[in-house]
Design a protein around this motif. Structure first.
Motif, PDB file in Angstrom:
ATOM      1  N   LEU A 194      16.507   4.708 -14.424  1.00  0.00           N
ATOM      2  CA  LEU A 194      16.285   3.557 -13.567  1.00  0.00           C
ATOM      3  C   LEU A 194      16.341   3.998 -12.105  1.00  0.00           C
ATOM      4  O   LEU A 194      15.504   3.617 -11.288  1.00  0.00           O
ATOM      5  N   PHE A 195      17.331   4.836 -11.787  1.00  0.00           N
ATOM      6  CA  PHE A 195      17.477   5.417 -10.451  1.00  0.00           C
ATOM      7  C   PHE A 195      17.753   6.901 -10.595  1.00  0.00           C
ATOM      8  O   PHE A 195      18.535   7.307 -11.454  1.00  0.00           O
ATOM      9  N   GLU A 196      17.147   7.682  -9.750  1.00  0.00           N
ATOM     10  CA  GLU A 196      17.484   9.097  -9.656  1.00  0.00           C
ATOM     11  C   GLU A 196      17.140   9.565  -8.252  1.00  0.00           C
ATOM     12  O   GLU A 196      16.054   9.271  -7.745  1.00  0.00           O
ATOM     13  N   SER A 197      18.084  10.248  -7.637  1.00  0.00           N
ATOM     14  CA  SER A 197      17.875  10.731  -6.286  1.00  0.00           C
ATOM     15  C   SER A 197      18.615  12.048  -6.112  1.00  0.00           C
ATOM     16  O   SER A 197      19.638  12.286  -6.764  1.00  0.00           O
ATOM     17  N   ARG A 198      18.088  12.864  -5.227  1.00  0.00           N
ATOM     18  CA  ARG A 198      18.677  14.173  -4.954  1.00  0.00           C
ATOM     19  C   ARG A 198      18.509  14.464  -3.473  1.00  0.00           C
ATOM     20  O   ARG A 198      17.460  14.197  -2.897  1.00  0.00           O
ATOM     21  N   ALA A 199      19.558  15.016  -2.879  1.00  0.00           N
ATOM     22  CA  ALA A 199      19.515  15.446  -1.482  1.00  0.00           C
ATOM     23  C   ALA A 199      20.214  16.790  -1.408  1.00  0.00           C
ATOM     24  O   ALA A 199      21.110  17.073  -2.201  1.00  0.00           O
ATOM     25  N   GLU A 200      19.806  17.617  -0.479  1.00  0.00           N
ATOM     26  CA  GLU A 200      20.464  18.911  -0.299  1.00  0.00           C
ATOM     27  C   GLU A 200      20.526  19.274   1.171  1.00  0.00           C
ATOM     28  O   GLU A 200      19.709  18.810   1.962  1.00  0.00           O
ATOM     29  N   ARG A 252      24.491  25.987  -0.320  1.00  0.00           N
ATOM     30  CA  ARG A 252      23.634  24.807  -0.329  1.00  0.00           C
ATOM     31  C   ARG A 252      24.400  23.741  -1.100  1.00  0.00           C
ATOM     32  O   ARG A 252      24.836  23.962  -2.229  1.00  0.00           O
ATOM     33  N   LEU A 253      24.581  22.594  -0.466  1.00  0.00           N
ATOM     34  CA  LEU A 253      25.253  21.468  -1.109  1.00  0.00           C
ATOM     35  C   LEU A 253      24.179  20.520  -1.620  1.00  0.00           C
ATOM     36  O   LEU A 253      23.335  20.050  -0.851  1.00  0.00           O
ATOM     37  N   VAL A 254      24.212  20.275  -2.922  1.00  0.00           N
ATOM     38  CA  VAL A 254      23.259  19.387  -3.572  1.00  0.00           C
ATOM     39  C   VAL A 254      24.018  18.140  -4.013  1.00  0.00           C
ATOM     40  O   VAL A 254      25.068  18.237  -4.647  1.00  0.00           O
ATOM     41  N   HIS A 255      23.465  16.994  -3.676  1.00  0.00           N
ATOM     42  CA  HIS A 255      24.037  15.707  -4.088  1.00  0.00           C
ATOM     43  C   HIS A 255      23.007  15.053  -4.998  1.00  0.00           C
ATOM     44  O   HIS A 255      21.844  14.906  -4.609  1.00  0.00           O
ATOM     45  N   HIS A 256      23.424  14.690  -6.195  1.00  0.00           N
ATOM     46  CA  HIS A 256      22.505  14.117  -7.180  1.00  0.00           C
ATOM     47  C   HIS A 256      23.081  12.819  -7.710  1.00  0.00           C
ATOM     48  O   HIS A 256      24.293  12.702  -7.912  1.00  0.00           O
ATOM     49  N   PHE A 257      22.209  11.849  -7.930  1.00  0.00           N
ATOM     50  CA  PHE A 257      22.594  10.569  -8.526  1.00  0.00           C
ATOM     51  C   PHE A 257      21.593  10.232  -9.607  1.00  0.00           C
ATOM     52  O   PHE A 257      20.394  10.395  -9.436  1.00  0.00           O
ATOM     53  N   ARG A 258      22.111   9.752 -10.737  1.00  0.00           N
ATOM     54  CA  ARG A 258      21.245   9.327 -11.825  1.00  0.00           C
ATOM     55  C   ARG A 258      21.867   8.139 -12.536  1.00  0.00           C
ATOM     56  O   ARG A 258      23.050   8.155 -12.870  1.00  0.00           O
ATOM     57  N   MET A 259      21.050   7.118 -12.750  1.00  0.00           N
ATOM     58  CA  MET A 259      21.437   5.955 -13.540  1.00  0.00           C
ATOM     59  C   MET A 259      20.324   5.740 -14.558  1.00  0.00           C
ATOM     60  O   MET A 259      19.210   5.361 -14.202  1.00  0.00           O
ATOM     61  N   ASP A 260      20.638   6.012 -15.821  1.00  0.00           N
ATOM     62  CA  ASP A 260      19.618   5.868 -16.859  1.00  0.00           C
ATOM     63  C   ASP A 260      19.358   4.412 -17.216  1.00  0.00           C
ATOM     64  O   ASP A 260      18.216   3.998 -17.350  1.00  0.00           O
ATOM     65  N   THR A 261      20.412   3.653 -17.401  1.00  0.00           N
ATOM     66  CA  THR A 261      20.292   2.240 -17.761  1.00  0.00           C
ATOM     67  C   THR A 261      21.077   1.402 -16.755  1.00  0.00           C
ATOM     68  O   THR A 261      22.015   1.902 -16.133  1.00  0.00           O
ATOM     69  N   PRO A 262      20.717   0.144 -16.596  1.00  0.00           N
ATOM     70  CA  PRO A 262      21.411  -0.674 -15.597  1.00  0.00           C
ATOM     71  C   PRO A 262      22.913  -0.766 -15.882  1.00  0.00           C
ATOM     72  O   PRO A 262      23.338  -0.985 -17.014  1.00  0.00           O
TER      73      PRO A 262
END
Length: 180
Positions: free
Chosen positions: A10-16, A124-134
Motif C-alpha cells: 500500500l505504501f513503500e518509500s526509501r530515502a538515503e 550510507r544511511l538508508v531509511h525504508h518504510f513499507r506497509m503491505d496492508t492498511p
C-alpha cells in the motif's frame, strides 16, 4: 508448477543519505528512540515500555505531534497522540527496524527500517518504510472514503511520508556529524 505471489505494498518509500560517521556512530543515534524528537518530523520522543531498550522484541511508546496542514482534507490524527512500536531487528552498526503495533499490541504491516552501509568516508544511511496492508489507523482514516478519495489519500500520504523520511535523514546526518 506453483505460481509465485508478489504483494504490492500500500505504501513503500526509501530515502538515503551519506553520513560522515561510522555505521556504529549512526546506529547509536537512530536506535536511541527516546531521542527521536531530535530528528523525527512527527515523533517528539517517548519511552521504552518493555524488553531490553533498543533490543529486538522491545516495545517503545512514542509521543507524536502533527499539524493541521498535513493532508488537510483527510481525517488524520492531528495534535498529539501516542503509538507503540515493537523492535524487529537490532543489529548494531547494520540495521534497526520496528513494526507499528495496533491497539491490541499486535505488530502490523507497517515497518520502518534504518540500514547503515559502510563507505570509505563513513556510511550510507538508508531509511525504508513499507506497509503491505492498511493498518488499524489507515482503515479508520479511509473507512468513509470512496475509491477516488482513497486513491488520492494514498498518493498524498505516500508523498508526505517520503518527504518526512528525507527530512529525517537530513536531520540525523546533521546531528551525527555535529557530535563527532
Amino acid at each position: 508448477m506453483a505460481e509465485s505471489q508478489t504483494t504490492t505494498p500500500l505504501f513503500e518509500s526509501r530515502a538515503e543519505i551519506d553520513v560522515e560517521a561510522t555505521p556504529a556512530e549512526v546506529y547509536a543515534i537512530v536506535s536511541d528512540l527516546p531521542r527521536c524528537g531530535e530528528w523525527s518530523t512527527e515523533c517528539t520522543g517517548g519511552t521504552w515500555v518493555s524488553g531490553v531498550p533498543g533490543g529486538a522484541g522491545a516495545v517503545f511508546r512514542g509521543h507524536n505531534l502533527r499539524g493541521d496542514d498535513v493532508v488537510a482534507w483527510a481525517p488524520v490524527v492531528r495534535g498529539t497522540w501516542t503509538t507503540e512500536a515493537e523492535i524487529r531487528t537490532a543489529v548494531p552498526a547494520a540495521e534497526f527496524s520496528w513494526a507499528m503495533r495496533d491497539s491490541r499490541g499486535r505488530p502490523q504491516s507497517s515497518v520502518w527500517t534504518y540500514r547503515m552501509l559502510p563507505r570509505p568516508d563513513g556510511c550510507r544511511l538508508v531509511h525504508h518504510f513499507r506497509m503491505d496492508t492498511p493498518t488499524e489507523g489507515i482503515r479508520k482514516i479511509t473507512k468513509d472514503m470512496d475509491d477516488d478519495e482513497r486513491r488520492r489519500f494514498v498518493t498524498e500520504w505516500g508523498a508526505k511520508v517520503s518527504g518526512d523520511m528525507h527530512e529525517t535523514l537530513r536531520r540525523v546526518k546533521a546531528l551525527v556529524e555535529k557530535n563527532r
